[in-house]
Write a protein that holds these residues in place. Sequence first.
Motif, PDB file in Angstrom:
ATOM      1  N   ASN A  99      13.124  -0.600   3.433  1.00 20.21           N
ATOM      2  CA  ASN A  99      13.676  -1.537   2.313  1.00 20.21           C
ATOM      3  C   ASN A  99      13.379  -0.994   1.020  1.00 20.21           C
ATOM      4  O   ASN A  99      13.674  -0.018   0.671  1.00 20.21           O
ATOM      5  CB  ASN A  99      13.311  -3.031   2.755  1.00 20.21           C
ATOM      6  N   TRP A 100      12.923  -1.796   0.287  1.00 21.07           N
ATOM      7  CA  TRP A 100      12.447  -1.555  -1.221  1.00 21.07           C
ATOM      8  C   TRP A 100      11.554  -0.702  -1.217  1.00 21.07           C
ATOM      9  O   TRP A 100      11.538   0.011  -2.260  1.00 21.07           O
ATOM     10  CB  TRP A 100      11.947  -2.772  -1.918  1.00 21.07           C
ATOM     11  N   SER A 101      10.610  -0.398  -0.261  1.00 21.53           N
ATOM     12  CA  SER A 101       9.716   0.721  -0.557  1.00 21.53           C
ATOM     13  C   SER A 101      10.380   2.118  -0.368  1.00 21.53           C
ATOM     14  O   SER A 101      10.093   3.095  -0.962  1.00 21.53           O
ATOM     15  CB  SER A 101       8.782   0.692   0.834  1.00 21.53           C
ATOM     16  N   LYS A 102      11.532   2.104   0.629  1.00 28.83           N
ATOM     17  CA  LYS A 102      12.215   3.232   0.337  1.00 28.83           C
ATOM     18  C   LYS A 102      13.074   3.688  -0.683  1.00 28.83           C
ATOM     19  O   LYS A 102      13.316   4.633  -1.321  1.00 28.83           O
ATOM     20  CB  LYS A 102      13.221   3.215   1.662  1.00 28.83           C
ATOM     21  N   PHE A 152       0.855  -1.247  -0.016  1.00 33.75           N
ATOM     22  CA  PHE A 152       0.073   0.164  -0.145  1.00 33.75           C
ATOM     23  C   PHE A 152       0.912   1.172  -0.089  1.00 33.75           C
ATOM     24  O   PHE A 152       0.469   2.216  -0.745  1.00 33.75           O
ATOM     25  CB  PHE A 152      -1.001   0.141   1.289  1.00 33.75           C
ATOM     26  N   HIS A 153       2.118   1.086   0.772  1.00 33.66           N
ATOM     27  CA  HIS A 153       2.996   2.474   0.640  1.00 33.66           C
ATOM     28  C   HIS A 153       3.514   2.674  -0.491  1.00 33.66           C
ATOM     29  O   HIS A 153       3.347   3.724  -1.074  1.00 33.66           O
ATOM     30  CB  HIS A 153       4.077   2.178   1.759  1.00 33.66           C
ATOM     31  N   THR A 154       3.739   1.531  -1.257  1.00 34.88           N
ATOM     32  CA  THR A 154       4.366   1.504  -2.522  1.00 34.88           C
ATOM     33  C   THR A 154       3.485   2.103  -3.558  1.00 34.88           C
ATOM     34  O   THR A 154       3.589   2.823  -4.632  1.00 34.88           O
ATOM     35  CB  THR A 154       4.895   0.042  -3.185  1.00 34.88           C
ATOM     36  N   ALA A 155       2.072   1.853  -3.259  1.00 34.48           N
ATOM     37  CA  ALA A 155       1.043   2.045  -4.351  1.00 34.48           C
ATOM     38  C   ALA A 155       0.802   3.552  -4.242  1.00 34.48           C
ATOM     39  O   ALA A 155       0.617   4.185  -5.321  1.00 34.48           O
ATOM     40  CB  ALA A 155      -0.237   1.462  -4.151  1.00 34.48           C
ATOM     41  N   TYR A 197       6.222  -4.979 -13.642  1.00 31.24           N
ATOM     42  CA  TYR A 197       5.950  -4.911 -12.180  1.00 31.24           C
ATOM     43  C   TYR A 197       5.344  -6.102 -11.768  1.00 31.24           C
ATOM     44  O   TYR A 197       5.291  -5.970 -10.594  1.00 31.24           O
ATOM     45  CB  TYR A 197       5.256  -3.654 -12.404  1.00 31.24           C
ATOM     46  N   TRP A 198       4.771  -6.999 -12.577  1.00 31.63           N
ATOM     47  CA  TRP A 198       4.123  -8.133 -12.251  1.00 31.63           C
ATOM     48  C   TRP A 198       5.058  -9.012 -11.447  1.00 31.63           C
ATOM     49  O   TRP A 198       4.780  -9.635 -10.140  1.00 31.63           O
ATOM     50  CB  TRP A 198       3.725  -9.005 -13.266  1.00 31.63           C
ATOM     51  N   TYR A 199       6.323  -8.868 -11.631  1.00 27.55           N
ATOM     52  CA  TYR A 199       7.333  -9.535 -10.749  1.00 27.55           C
ATOM     53  C   TYR A 199       8.462  -8.606  -9.797  1.00 27.55           C
ATOM     54  O   TYR A 199       8.974  -9.080  -9.043  1.00 27.55           O
ATOM     55  CB  TYR A 199       8.559 -10.365 -11.710  1.00 27.55           C
ATOM     56  N   TRP A 200       8.387  -7.235 -10.225  1.00 27.85           N
ATOM     57  CA  TRP A 200       9.176  -6.271  -9.475  1.00 27.85           C
ATOM     58  C   TRP A 200       8.753  -5.013  -9.630  1.00 27.85           C
ATOM     59  O   TRP A 200       8.643  -4.195 -10.561  1.00 27.85           O
ATOM     60  CB  TRP A 200      10.770  -6.365 -10.246  1.00 27.85           C
ATOM     61  N   PHE A 201       8.122  -4.542  -8.309  1.00 28.65           N
ATOM     62  CA  PHE A 201       7.523  -3.304  -8.332  1.00 28.65           C
ATOM     63  C   PHE A 201       7.969  -2.030  -8.639  1.00 28.65           C
ATOM     64  O   PHE A 201       7.732  -1.303  -9.207  1.00 28.65           O
ATOM     65  CB  PHE A 201       6.827  -3.266  -6.915  1.00 28.65           C
ATOM     66  N   PRO A 202       9.455  -1.990  -8.481  1.00 29.40           N
ATOM     67  CA  PRO A 202      10.323  -0.780  -8.689  1.00 29.40           C
ATOM     68  C   PRO A 202      10.331  -0.627 -10.247  1.00 29.40           C
ATOM     69  O   PRO A 202      10.410   0.726 -10.484  1.00 29.40           O
ATOM     70  CB  PRO A 202      11.671  -0.922  -8.365  1.00 29.40           C
ATOM     71  N   LEU A 203      10.120  -1.546 -11.185  1.00 30.05           N
ATOM     72  CA  LEU A 203      10.116  -1.319 -12.627  1.00 30.05           C
ATOM     73  C   LEU A 203       8.816  -0.401 -12.993  1.00 30.05           C
ATOM     74  O   LEU A 203       8.643  -0.117 -13.992  1.00 30.05           O
ATOM     75  CB  LEU A 203       9.956  -2.543 -13.267  1.00 30.05           C
TER      76      LEU A 203
END
Length: 1078
Positions: free
Chosen positions: A443-446, A410-413, A815-821
Amino acid sequence: MPGLTSAAGLIGLLDEPDSHLRSFALQQLDDYVHQFWPEIADEVSKIALHLGISSSSVGWRLIGWWWRRSEILYEDESFKQRKLAALVASKVYYHLGEYDESMMFALGAGELFNITAKEEYVETIISKCIDEYIAITSRNDEIAHTPDYGKDAAPGESAPGPKEIDPRLQDIVERMFRKCYEEEDYKPAIGIAIEARRLDVVEEGINLAGQRSRDRKGKAKDQAEEKDVAVDLMEYVLEIAMVEVQEISLRERLLRLLVKLFLSLPSPDYFSISKCVIHLNDTSLAAKILQDLVQKEESRPLLVAYQIAFDLDTSATQEFLQKVIAELPGSDTEDTDSAAATAGSDTVVTDSTEDDLKIKSDKHYRSIRQILRGTKSIELSLEFLYRNNRTDMQILNKIKDSLEARTSIFHTALTFANAFMHSGTMVDKFFRDNLDWLSKAVNWSKFTATAALGVIHKGNLSQGMKLLQPYLPQEGVATGSPYSQGGSLYGLGLIYANHGTDVLEFLRKQFNAAQDETVQHGGALGLGVAGMATGNSQLYEELKVVLWSDSAVAGEAVGLSMGLIMLGTGNMGAIEDMTQYAHETQHGKIIRGLAMGMALIMFGRQELADELIKTLLDDQDPILRYGGIMTIALAYCGTGSNKAIRKLLHVAVNDVNDDVRRVSVMSLGFILFRKPSAVPRMVELLSESYNPHVRYGASMALGIACAGTGLDEAIDLLEPMIKDPTDFVRQGALIAMSMILVEQNEQMKPKVTPIRKTFESMVGDKHEDAMAKFGAALALGIIDAGGRNVTIGLQTPTGSLNVPAIVGMAVFTQYWYWFPLTHFLTLSFTPVGLIGLDEDLNIPDFKFWSNTRPSQFDYPPKVEESTDKKPEEFATAVLSTTAKAQQRAKRAEKERAAKEAEAAAKNEGGDAMETEPTASTPATPGPLATEKMDIEDKEEKKEGTEEEKKDGEGDKKKRVEKEKIGYEVSNLSRVLPEQLKYISFLEDGRYEPVKKPTGGVLLLFDRRPDEEVKLMEVKSRKPASTTAAGAAAGTEAVSVAEVGGAEAAVQVLNMEDDDGTEDAPLPDPFEYNTDSED
C-alpha cells in the motif's frame, strides 16, 4: 565662580529687573544645573508649601516653579537670551525625567543646543529627537505609499493625514546628518536616514563618500590599496534592505536606489545588482545586465554574466527565469549545428568578422539560457554528489536489521533513511541488494518506496523518465499496483523538482487520465513539486477540477499542489476559491491541504498577507487556524519580523488546539533562520512547557533555524529533550538534532560522535517506542544526507532566500499527518562542493588552497563493523578421580622424559650442565609444556593488545601534532560553508575566480588561455558497463554498475497489492478450559 556650594544666589538673580543680571544668572545656571538641580528642587518644594499649595497636587510642573521663570524669560520676546533660558529649562526637565518637555525646550534653544557635546544629556535628547522624527516621517511615508490607506476608517470619519514636522526638529536632525558626514561617520547617519525614509540623505552620503574616496585615491601614490568607501556603504545598505527592512515598499525603493548607484560606478558590482534584481522581480533589468556583459566581447565580463546566471538560477523562481530567457536575444529553437558545420568547413563563406561575432554571441546566449533553465547547475551538482559519495552502507544495514520490515512505520523509516543518504547520488544499490525487504512494502509503503527512487535520482534529468518508465501508468494497461504508479509520478516530480519544464506536460496528461485516487494523489504531488512557482493557470484549473470531486486522498495532494503552482504569487482569486471550498468540504485532509496551499501562495508577501492571516486565525476550524500560522511562517520567512513573532507567541500560549500551538512555536524557526543564535533564547522556556506539543514545536524550531550550523546552545537544549518522556517529543528532538549536526565532524563538534551513537542505540533498542525509532532512523538519514555531501540551507550562498529549500522544509513538517511528504526535505539539501568552470563551462583540472588541517573539515569516519562475539567458553567440569589420574600420568610422563634426557646426555659425553633437585631445593610440579605455552601466548597477546592500543593512541596524537596546516584541494571537492573563509587560490596559479568563493559554481578566469586545458572526467555520464565513479584519492570507489536498483525492483514494487492480508500469520486455534468446566 570657583568653590560654589549653592545655587540659591543664582536663582534669586532671576527676579532682578536688570536683563544683564538675569543673563548672567542663566549663564551660570547653565554651567551648574547638572550639579545643583536636586538642591534647587528641594528649595522650590518649600516655596510651594509656604504658598499653601500641595506640591503633589500640581506634580512636577509646580515643583519646577523656579524654572518656570526660565520659561517666562524664554517666552519674553524682548529678552535677548531667550534661547539660553530654553536650554536651562531643557536640562532641568531632563533631570526630572520629563524627556518630552526637555526635547521641546532643546528645540527652542536652537544653535545653543550643541549636538557635538559628549555628555549624556545631549545624547539622550538627540536620541529623543531622532525617535520623534522617525515616528513622524515613517507615518507620513506610510500614508504616501499606501494606495488603500484610510479605507478601514469608520463611516463619516476620515483617516488622519500627514503630520507636519516641526522645523526646529528638522533642523536638529539635519545638523546631526551634517556632523556625521563631516566626520566621515557615514553608517549611523545612513541607518537613521533609512529608518526615517530619507532616501535622499542615503544617496547624498554614498555619493559624498565616493567623491572623497576618489579624491584621496587621486592624491595617493598607490591607488589600489584602499577600497572604495561608497561600495562598502552600498553593500551595507543592501544588507539592511535584505535583512532588516520589513516594509516591501521601502525595500523596493532602497533597492532601486542601489541599482542606480551601482550602475553609476566606473566598475559596477554586477553581483550586488543581481541580488537587487531578484528582490525587485525585474526580469527586464536582469536580461539587460546579461546582454550588456555579453556585448562587451571580453572574457571577464562574459564570465561575470555566466556567474550572475548561476546566481539567478539558485535564487529566483521558475516564472522569473522563464521571463528572463524570453527577453534574451536569439531563440531556443535555433539550429546550433549549422554554426558548428560552418566552423568546421574548408570552404570560406565570408571574410567578415560580424558573422563570427554573431555566431559567438549566439553561443554565449545559448549557454546563458542553459544555465537559467537549471540544467547546467543540476548536471554539475549531480556529478559532484556522484563522484564524492561517502554513504556508509553499514548504517543502513544496521537499521534494516533492527527494524521489523513487516511493520509499516519501520519499513517507511528505512525507506526515508536510504533515500536521504543517497539523495542525488543516483546510487540505488540498497534496493537491489534487499529485494526481500522491499517486497514487504504494501500500500502506501510501496508508494513511498517508489517515490524514494525520485529522491535518489534527483536531478538526473537525462535519465529520469527512463528510470521510472516501468513504474509509470501505461496507457491501456490496467495491471500493476496503483501505489507504485502514484509513487512513480511523485518521484518523477522530485527528479525534476523546480525544473519541470520538460516533464510538466507528461505529468499533466497522466494526472488528467488517472481514475484511481492514489494515482491522482501521486500525480498532483509530482505536478506541484515540478511546476513549483510557475504560476501556470491551466495547471491550477485542472487541479481544481479534481478538487471538486471531493476525494479525501486526492484532494489533500491537490490542495497542496495548487499552492505550489501559485507559490508566492499572492493570487487572490485562488485564495478565494480555496477558502470557499475549505468551508464547504467535510474532509479534514482536504482542508489541511488547502490550508497549506494558501500559506504557500502567500510566500514572501509579508504585510500583504495580513488580511488572509487575520481571516484564518479568526476561523473556528483549528485546521484553518493552523493554515493561518503557516501563512505567517511563509509570508514573513527570514524577515525576523517582531510583529510576526509576537503573533506566533501569542497563539502558542492562548490557542486551545494542540496542533495550532505546536505549529506556532515551530514557525519561529522560519521567521528567525537568518538569526539562528536568537532562537535558543526564545524557545528555552517553551522547551520546558508542560504541553508536549509545545516542546515538540520548540525542538523543530531549533532544527529549522539552526540547520547546518552546529550551534552549541541549540544542541544543549535538545540533548535533554532526546530523553523526554513523550515519544513524539523525542522524535522531534532527534530529527532537529540531525538537522543541526549535518556536515559536522568530531573536530568541529566533539558531541557529534556520542549523538550518532545515541541515534543508533535508539534504533536498536527493543523497548523504545515506534515513533522515537522512526525519528532516530530519519535522523541517521538526515545527518549523512546526500552521501555526506549536502547541508540544509534555507538561504543561498549569496544571501537570498532559498525558495525551494524553505518550501521543502515547510511541507516536510507535515509528515506529522502524512508520511509521504517526508520526501520534500530533499528540496532543502544543498551540495557543499566548490565547482570551478572555465569560459566554455567545462570543468578544468586544477587545485586551490585550504589553509586548515585536513582533518578539521574531513568526512566523519565510517561506522566500524562489529565482529560477531564468540560464545564465552566455560571450563569443563572434571571429577576428582579423573584429576588424580591425569596428575599421575603427567608425573610418569615427566619421569620418563627426564630419564630419556639423562641417557641422551651421557651418550653425548656429559658436556651439558645438569641441574638436579636437592634436599634444600625440592622440585615443584609445573604445568606441562603445552599448557605453559598457552599461558605465555595469552599473556603475550594481552600485553601486545595493550601495547598496540597505546601505540595506536600515540600514533594518533603524533598524527594530530604533525598534521600540517594548509593543503591543496582538487576541483569538484567538498568544501563546507565554514571552510570557505580559509579557501584561497594560488597566486601563481592558472585560474582566478571572478568573485569571492561562496560555495557552489564558481567561474574562473584563465590567466594563460594559450596553454592546453586539462579537463576533469565527467563520470556520471559514462555508461554503466565501462565506468566506475571514483571518489577522491585514497577513498573507495562507487561503481556505476551498482546503479541498477530501480530496474531490479520493478517486479517487486509493481506487484498488485493484497491489502496487507499476509502481513502477519493468524494464530493457531487453541482450546481453553475454564475452572468451571469439567
